[in-house]
Enzyme design. Structure first.
Site, PDB file in Angstrom:
ATOM      1  N   GLY A  34       2.565 -26.821  -7.446  1.00 52.62           N
ATOM      2  CA  GLY A  34       1.325 -26.070  -7.661  1.00 52.62           C
ATOM      3  C   GLY A  34       0.636 -25.733  -6.342  1.00 52.62           C
ATOM      4  CB  SER A  94       3.074 -28.652 -16.229  1.00 57.67           C
ATOM      5  OG  SER A  94       2.913 -27.826 -15.108  1.00 57.67           O
ATOM      6  CD  GLU A 135       8.942 -33.728 -11.271  1.00 59.64           C
ATOM      7  OE1 GLU A 135       9.693 -32.784 -11.586  1.00 59.64           O
ATOM      8  OE2 GLU A 135       7.705 -33.622 -11.259  1.00 59.64           O
ATOM      9  NE  ARG A 168       3.707 -33.077  -6.104  1.00 64.07           N
ATOM     10  CZ  ARG A 168       3.527 -32.528  -7.307  1.00 64.07           C
ATOM     11  NH1 ARG A 168       3.018 -31.332  -7.438  1.00 64.07           N
ATOM     12  NH2 ARG A 168       3.875 -33.191  -8.376  1.00 64.07           N
ATOM     13  CE1 TYR A 227      -1.408 -27.966 -12.972  1.00 61.29           C
ATOM     14  CE2 TYR A 227      -0.564 -28.452 -15.167  1.00 61.29           C
ATOM     15  CZ  TYR A 227      -0.339 -28.185 -13.830  1.00 61.29           C
ATOM     16  OH  TYR A 227       0.938 -28.147 -13.348  1.00 61.29           O
ATOM     17  CG  ASN A 245       7.397 -31.022  -8.775  1.00 60.04           C
ATOM     18  OD1 ASN A 245       7.597 -30.757  -9.941  1.00 60.04           O
ATOM     19  ND2 ASN A 245       6.918 -32.196  -8.385  1.00 60.04           N
ATOM     20  CD  GLU A 291       5.716 -26.039 -14.923  1.00 57.29           C
ATOM     21  OE1 GLU A 291       5.009 -26.757 -14.206  1.00 57.29           O
ATOM     22  OE2 GLU A 291       6.938 -25.897 -14.747  1.00 57.29           O
ATOM     23  CG  ASP A 340       5.990 -35.805  -8.702  1.00 59.25           C
ATOM     24  OD1 ASP A 340       5.330 -35.531  -7.679  1.00 59.25           O
ATOM     25  OD2 ASP A 340       5.982 -35.114  -9.733  1.00 59.25           O
TER      26      ASP A 340
END
Ligand SMILES: Nc1ncnc2c1ncn2[C@@H]1O[C@H](COP(=O)(O)OP(=O)(O)O)[C@@H](O)[C@H]1O
Ligand SMILES: [Mg+2]
Length: 293
Positions: free
Chosen positions: A261, A135, A255, A240, A201, A257, A7, A242
């Site tokens: 991002g 990602s 998951e 964050r 992205y 993070n 990443e 998910d």
């Protein structure tokens, strides 16, 4: 920012945005890329604090956090243990299960895994993913038994630990956490098979809906669950979570993070904006939370 994970490119984008916002906010901020600089450089530059904008392994996984901890440099986000746990989707699920938090049924895949048996136990489609990647890299939605072996092969290129997870058909949500508070949920929609690298992205047809449009009590209960999922792993500062809602509206955690991002199109800045917090305000809040130990 940067680093040497898969990443890297995204991290450079996040880091560049964060750096600009810090400078704009009057912080004497400098880029530091651990791919090109060793610990000696980190020591000699005498930073007061570090804003960690590294995604993936060798940065989001506790390694850089350990180095900063050792050097006594306060850093943003989760500590060593939580960063390492959140990087590992398998061990994340083990902890959530132990804490009674919902996460899709799954199995670890090995060379001996029989695709037909696996599909019989977990159902189809299956999400096949490397345990420690981000990602959506190395991930496949296997919609038939024949697609399971190639999906496994792809995932093993990124990690020797691979999980196969039941695919949850339904609404995708993500919960940003800032300090001790969940921010408004974001609902994600993509015409693609799932929210893959392209959708994240590059695609212009990915839709982000914030506020999510869920009834207020549902929104609050998912936010509370996300915060608990974050805390069970020992995460702190910001991050964050998910999740997917199944067709019956039941949440399933995917998951966490620990360094999400931070580009201008990223999700945490979007959720912050819905609360009236600007990108600069967000970056400042995260930096203020920097800590050691
Ligand atoms: N069990 C699942 N059911 C449905 N979709 C999933 C599942 N697991 C992952 N996905 C999809 O794949 C995307 C990436 O998966 P995630 O577990 O969040 O890993 P990453 O670290 O790559 O973001 C999710 O945003 C979601 O769109
Ligand atoms: Mg994700």
């Amino acid at each position: 920012m940067g680093g040497r994970s898969a990443e890297r490119e995204i991290s450079l984008k996040s880091g560049t945005m964060v750096l600009a916002a810090l400078k704009k906010g009057g912080v004497d901020a400098h880029a530091f890329d651990p791919r090109d600089n060793g610990l000696d450089a980190l020591i000699s530059q005498r930073f007061d604090r570090a804003f960690v904008a590294l995604h993936g392994r060798f940065g989001e996984d506790g390694t850089v956090q350990g180095a900063l901890e050792y050097l006594g440099i306060p850093y943003t986000g989760s500590g060593v243990m939580a960063s390492a746990l959140a990087m590992d989707k398998w061990r994340t699920k083990l902890l959530w299960q132990a804490a009674g938090l919902p996460t899709p049924p799954y199995e670890l895949m090995t060379a001996g895994t029989d695709p037909a048996d696996l599909a019989k136990r977990l159902g189809l489609p299956l999400m096949v993913k490397p345990a420690r990647e981000g990602s959506s890299i190395g991930m496949t939605k296997a919609t038939s038994i024949e697609k399971i072996a190639p999906a496994h092969e792809l995932a093993t290129r990124y990690d020797d630990v691979v999980i196969a997870e039941r695919f949850i058909e339904g609404m995708e949500l993500t919960a940003a956490i800032l300090g001790d508070e969940p921010l408004p949920l974001i609902r994600l929609e993509t015409p693609r098979e799932f929210y893959d690298y392209e959708a994240k992205y590059f695609a212009s047809d990915t839709r982000y809906i914030c506020p999510s449009g869920l009834p207020a009590d549902k929104e609050r209960s998912i936010q509370r669950m996300a915060l608990e999922a974050f805390r069970v792993l020992g995460c702190s500062g910001w991050g964050r979570v998910d999740a997917m809602l199944d067709r019956d509206g039941n949440p399933h955690l995917l998951e966490v993070n620990t360094v999400p991002g931070m580009t201008d199109h990223s999700l945490v800045p979007m959720a912050a904006r819905a609360m009236g917090i600007s990108f600069e305000g967000l970056v400042t809040r995260i930096l203020e939370g920097a800590h050691v130990g």
